[in-house]
Design an enzyme around this catalytic site. Structure first.
Site, PDB file in Angstrom:
ATOM      1  N   LYS A  19       0.827  -1.185   0.005  1.00 31.22           N
ATOM      2  CA  LYS A  19       0.131  -0.007   0.008  1.00 31.22           C
ATOM      3  C   LYS A  19       0.834   1.226   0.210  1.00 31.22           C
ATOM      4  O   LYS A  19       0.274   2.360  -0.368  1.00 31.22           O
ATOM      5  CB  LYS A  19      -0.844   0.003   1.179  1.00 31.22           C
ATOM      6  CG  LYS A  19      -1.893  -1.131   1.055  1.00 31.22           C
ATOM      7  CD  LYS A  19      -2.885  -1.470   2.355  1.00 31.22           C
ATOM      8  CE  LYS A  19      -3.903  -2.328   2.021  1.00 31.22           C
ATOM      9  NZ  LYS A  19      -3.200  -3.908   1.583  1.00 31.22           N
TER      10      LYS A  19
HETATM   11  C1  LIG Z   1      -4.211  -4.622   1.145  1.00 29.55           C
HETATM   12  C2  LIG Z   1      -3.613  -6.352   0.999  1.00 29.55           C
HETATM   13  C3  LIG Z   1      -4.367  -6.902   0.187  1.00 29.55           C
HETATM   14  C4  LIG Z   1      -5.837  -6.760  -0.556  1.00 29.55           C
HETATM   15  O1  LIG Z   1      -5.558  -5.706  -1.506  1.00 29.55           O
HETATM   16  P1  LIG Z   1      -6.902  -5.018  -2.010  1.00 29.55           P
HETATM   17  O2  LIG Z   1      -6.528  -3.780  -2.885  1.00 29.55           O
HETATM   18  O3  LIG Z   1      -7.846  -4.572  -0.570  1.00 29.55           O
HETATM   19  O4  LIG Z   1      -7.703  -5.853  -2.743  1.00 29.55           O
HETATM   20  C5  LIG Z   1      -3.754  -8.031   0.128  1.00 29.55           C
HETATM   21  N1  LIG Z   1      -2.470  -8.458   0.434  1.00 29.55           N
HETATM   22  C6  LIG Z   1      -1.780  -7.670   1.266  1.00 29.55           C
HETATM   23  C7  LIG Z   1      -0.365  -8.034   1.869  1.00 29.55           C
HETATM   24  C8  LIG Z   1      -2.381  -6.307   1.417  1.00 29.55           C
HETATM   25  O5  LIG Z   1      -1.695  -5.487   2.237  1.00 29.55           O
END
Ligand SMILES: *Cc1c(COP(=O)(O)O)cnc(C)c1O
Length: 394
Positions: free
Chosen positions: A122
Site C-alpha cells: 500500500k
Molecule cells: C491490502 C492487501 C491486500 C488486499 O488488497 P485490496 O486492494 O484490498 O484487494 C492483499 N494483500 C496484502 C498483503 C495487502 O496489504
C-alpha cells in the site's frame, strides 16, 4: 474537468481534486469517471519508460485537472528515494523465487510491491495520496482548509497511511483497526507512529465492522456540517479514494514494461495478472490499466478462505452473510469488498440505478447480478481461492 461522480448517481459532478478531497460520495457511492479509457496510454516505446515516466502519464490521464507540473512534483516526492528499488516495483522470475518451476507450466513472474517505507504494498499508493491531496485545496471553491483522514485497516493500510500522512500540512489522520486481528508487527508499526497529527484506535470486531463504522461516519450529514463549520473536510485513505486507486494503475504498466525489457514478452502480447484480493482495490487498478490500453488477457482474483468473491464470480450471488475466518492473510479477510462497486458500475455500462439497487440489497445481506452482467464480468475476471493448509504449503 468535472468528470467524477458517484457510482450511485450522476447528479453531482466533481473534478478529480474534489473527488480525492471528499474520498467517498455523500450517497455512499464511490467516485468514478465516465472518461475512463477514452484516452489510452501510448504503448509505443513502453519498454523504455521508467516508473516515473509511466506514473506521470497514467496519473495525468486519470486525474486531468492536475497540471503536468503538479503531477511531476507528486511523482518525484512519492517515489524519489522512498523505495528501496530503482524499479520501485521490480518484477522477478518465479523460477528464481521458488527454485523450480513446474514442468510445462506457463512462465510466471512476481511483482515485488514491498520495497516502500513500511514494507506494505500500500506504500505505492499511500506515498502518493497525501501529495495529491496537498494540491487539492488551492483552487477548490469554498473548500475547507483542513482535511481529516478517517481510515479503517485490516493491517497494512494503517501503517502505510500513517507514514504517508504524518505531519502532512493541513491534514490529520485517525486509523481504526480490529483489535487482535492484525499481526503483532502491524500493531506495533501503527502504535509507534510518530507525528503530531496521527492517532490510532483499536475497535472490537473485525475489519468489516471497522470499515462499516467509517462509512457511517462519512454518511453522517450532521457531523459533516459541524466539521464544515470548523473548516474541516473528512476524507479517506482507503482504496475507496480515487487518489489511492489511481497510483496503483501505474505498476501494471511498469510490470509489462519490465517484461518487455527483459525480452520475456513481445509488444502486444496479452498477459494475465493474478492478484491477492481483499477490498478489490489492487485488482481494480488492473482493470483500469486494461481500459487504458494495456494488453491484459485476464485478471484473476485470488482469495483466502474468506472466499466471498470466488462465490460471487462463479455464481453471480454476493452474500455477505457467512462466517468470517481469521487467517494468516488478514489483509484479505474481508466480506464486503468495497471496490467491487466500481467494477459493477463499469461492467454494467455505467448504470447508477442498478448499482444503487444492488448496494441497498447488500446492506440487507445479499444481491444477485443479472446473467448478462455476470457473463461480462467473467470475461474479464477469473478467480480462485486457497484454504489455510494450501496457503501454508505454498
Ligand atoms: C491490502 C492487501 C491486500 C488486499 O488488497 P485490496 O486492494 O484490498 O484487494 C492483499 N494483500 C496484502 C498483503 C495487502 O496489504
Amino acid at each position: 474537468m468535472a468528470t467524477y461522480h458517484s457510482t450511485r448517481s450522476r447528479t453531482a459532478q466533481l473534478s478529480a481534486k474534489e473527488a480525492i478531497r471528499r474520498g467517498i460520495a455523500p450517497d455512499g457511492g464511490l467516485y468514478v469517471s465516465d472518461e475512463l479509457g477514452q484516452s489510452k496510454i501510448d504503448l509505443e516505446g513502453l519498454a523504455n519508460k521508467d516508473y516515473f515516466e509511466l506514473a506521470r502519464e497514467v496519473l495525468g490521464t486519470l486525474l486531468p485537472d492536475y497540471t503536468a507540473d503538479e503531477i511531476a512534483a507528486c511523482v518525484d516526492e512519492a517515489y524519489g528515494g522512498t523505495f528501496a528499488s530503482d524499479e520501485v516495483t521490480p518484477v522477478v522470475d518465479l523460477k528464481g523465487v521458488a527454485g523450480e518451476a513446474d514442468q510445462g507450466s506457463a512462465p510466471a513472474y512476481v511483482m515485488e510491491l514491498w520495497h516502500g517505507p513500511t514494507s506494505a504494498f500500500k506504500d505505492v499508493a499511500l506515498q502518493m495520496l497525501p501529495r495529491l491531496m496537498a494540491r487539492t485545496s488551492a483552487n477548490a471553491e469554498g473548500a475547507a482548509d483542513k482535511i481529516m483522514i478517517v481510515t479503517a485497516t485490516s493491517g497494512d493500510t494503517g501503517k502505510a497511511a500513517l507514514a504517508g500522512f504524518a505531519d502532512a500540512p493541513g491534514c490529520g489522520i485517525t486509523v481504526f483497526y480490529p483489535e487482535g486481528k492484525v499481526s503483532r508487527v502491524q500493531e506495533l508499526q501503527m502504535s509507534t507512529q510518530e507525528g503530531a497529527n496521527v492517532s490510532v484506535c483499536a475497535v472490537r470486531g473485525n475489519f468489516d465492522d471497522a470499515q462499516s463504522a467509517v462509512k457511517r461516519i462519512f454518511a453522517d450529514r450532521g457531523l459533516a456540517d459541524r466539521l464544515a463549520a470548523a473548516g474541516v473536510q473528512l476524507s479517506s485513505a482507503n482504496s475507496i479514494n480515487v487518489g489511492r486507486l489511481v497510483p496503483q494503475v501505474v505498476y501494471y504498466f511498469a510490470a509489462y514494461a519490465q517484461l518487455l525489457r527483459a525480452g520475456k514478452i513481445q509488444p502486444g502480447d496479452a498477459v494475465e495478472f493474478c492478484v491477492p484480493t481483499g477490498n478489490f482495490g489492487d485488482i481494480l487498478a488492473g482493470y483500469y490499466a486494461q481500459r487504458l490500453g494495456l494488453p491484459v488477457a485476464k485478471l484473476i482474483v485470488a482469495s483466502d478462505k474468506n472466499n466471498v468473491l470466488f462465490d460471487f464470480l462463479t455464481t453471480g450471488t454476493y452474500d455477505r452473510q457467512r462466517p468470517f475466518y481469521t487467517t494468516t492473510s488478514p489483509s484479505m479477510d474481508i466480506l464486503i469488498s468495497s471496490n467491487l462497486e466500481r467494477m459493477l458500475y463499469y461492467l454494467a455500462g455505467g448504470d447508477c440505478e442498478l448499482v444503487a439497487g444492488l448496494m441497498t440489497q447488500l446492506a440487507q445481506g445479499s444481491y444477485n447480478v443479472p446473467a448478462e452482467l455476470l457473463a461480462k464480468i467473467q470475461a474479464v475476471f477469473g478467480c480462485g481461492w486457497a484454504d489455510e493448509d494450501q496457503v501454508a504449503a505454498a
